[in-house]
Design an enzyme around this catalytic site. Structure first.
Site, mmCIF file in Angstrom:
data_model
loop_
_atom_site.group_PDB
_atom_site.id
_atom_site.type_symbol
_atom_site.label_atom_id
_atom_site.label_comp_id
_atom_site.label_asym_id
_atom_site.label_seq_id
_atom_site.Cartn_x
_atom_site.Cartn_y
_atom_site.Cartn_z
ATOM 1 N N CYS A 45 -66.911 86.080 -87.524
ATOM 2 C CA CYS A 45 -65.557 86.753 -87.247
ATOM 3 C C CYS A 45 -64.919 86.222 -85.874
ATOM 4 O O CYS A 45 -63.949 86.155 -85.676
ATOM 5 C CB CYS A 45 -65.843 88.318 -86.767
ATOM 6 S SG CYS A 45 -66.309 89.073 -88.352
HETATM 7 C C1 BEZ Z 1 -70.349 87.477 -88.792
HETATM 8 O O1 BEZ Z 1 -69.106 87.508 -88.461
HETATM 9 O O2 BEZ Z 1 -70.956 86.661 -88.561
HETATM 10 C C2 BEZ Z 1 -70.900 88.423 -89.749
HETATM 11 C C3 BEZ Z 1 -70.629 89.755 -89.877
HETATM 12 C C4 BEZ Z 1 -71.245 90.816 -90.689
HETATM 13 C C5 BEZ Z 1 -71.768 90.336 -91.462
HETATM 14 C C6 BEZ Z 1 -72.345 89.087 -91.546
HETATM 15 C C7 BEZ Z 1 -71.834 88.113 -90.772
#
Ligand code: BEZ
Length: 208
Positions: A45
């Site tokens: 994210c």
């Molecule tokens: C991420 O943004 O890396 C992420 C967020 C939630 C679950 C898996 C990855």
């Protein structure tokens, strides 16, 4: 509620990092790139938020306003933005919706229980100035979105609206376009005076 391409995008009032907004009023005469995230302070994210901020001029050139969402509070979003700016070498200026009770995520079908019951998956909605949903994409939590594709599809939608064309597989700006079946050869003569190639009666390609 299920949402489809061509629907009026559901409206809502919500707190964001830029203050309270009414979604339809916030879109105004622009297009919108509405995209959701599982959570603040997560790695994939963070890169997506940073990429969106880095592409601010590209979105503005296309009259597109980005708006993010994650199922956290404004205070957390604000602290996270500092991390995004620091790690992705950018200045994030677009609003991020706070959706701790998942009201908007549920409204937009962003909660996919097979992935998570408390966090949104990576949804994309491209919305036009008439507030119509023009494109939907859904990515899982562990795969970051391709922002070249997001800009490409906005270009394709805007060109299709302006020139009454469709775009072929892997089209990129400047490439050949398709004369849609809804346009007769008679009409095409007026719209495309430079002509076209007829590969099949249903497959006519032209350069703009
Ligand atoms: C991420 O943004 O890396 C992420 C967020 C939630 C679950 C898996 C990855």
């Amino acid at each position: 509620m299920s949402i489809h391409i061509g629907d009026l995008t559901p409206n809502f009032d919500v707190e964001t990092t830029s203050g309270k907004i009414n979604f339809h009023e916030w879109i105004g005469d622009s297009w919108a790139f509405f995209f959701s995230h599982p959570a603040d302070f997560t790695p994939v994210c963070t890169t997506e938020m940073g990429r969106t901020a880095q592409l601010a001029d590209e979105f503005a050139k296309r009259n597109v306003k980005p708006i993010g969402l994650s199922t956290d509070y404004v205070e957390e979003h604000m602290k996270w933005i500092d991390d995004v700016n620091d790690t992705q070498k950018t200045v994030l200026k677009f609003p991020i919706i706070a959706d701790p009770d998942m009201a908007i995520s549920r409204l937009y079908d962003m909660i996919h229980p097979g992935e998570s019951t408390t966090e949104a998956v990576r949804s994309v909605y491209i919305i036009d100035p008439d507030k119509k949903i023009r494109l939907m994409m859904t990515y899982p939590m562990n795969v970051g979105r391709n922002f070249d594709e997001i800009l490409r599809v906005i270009d394709a939608l805007q060109l299709a609206d302006a020139k009454k064309i469709a775009t072929p597989a892997d089209w990129t700006p400047g490439g050949k376009v398709i004369i849609p079946l809804s346009v007769s050869n008679e009409q095409a003569k007026e719209i495309f005076p430079n002509g076209w190639d007829t590969l099949r009666p249903y497959l006519r390609v032209t350069e703009l």
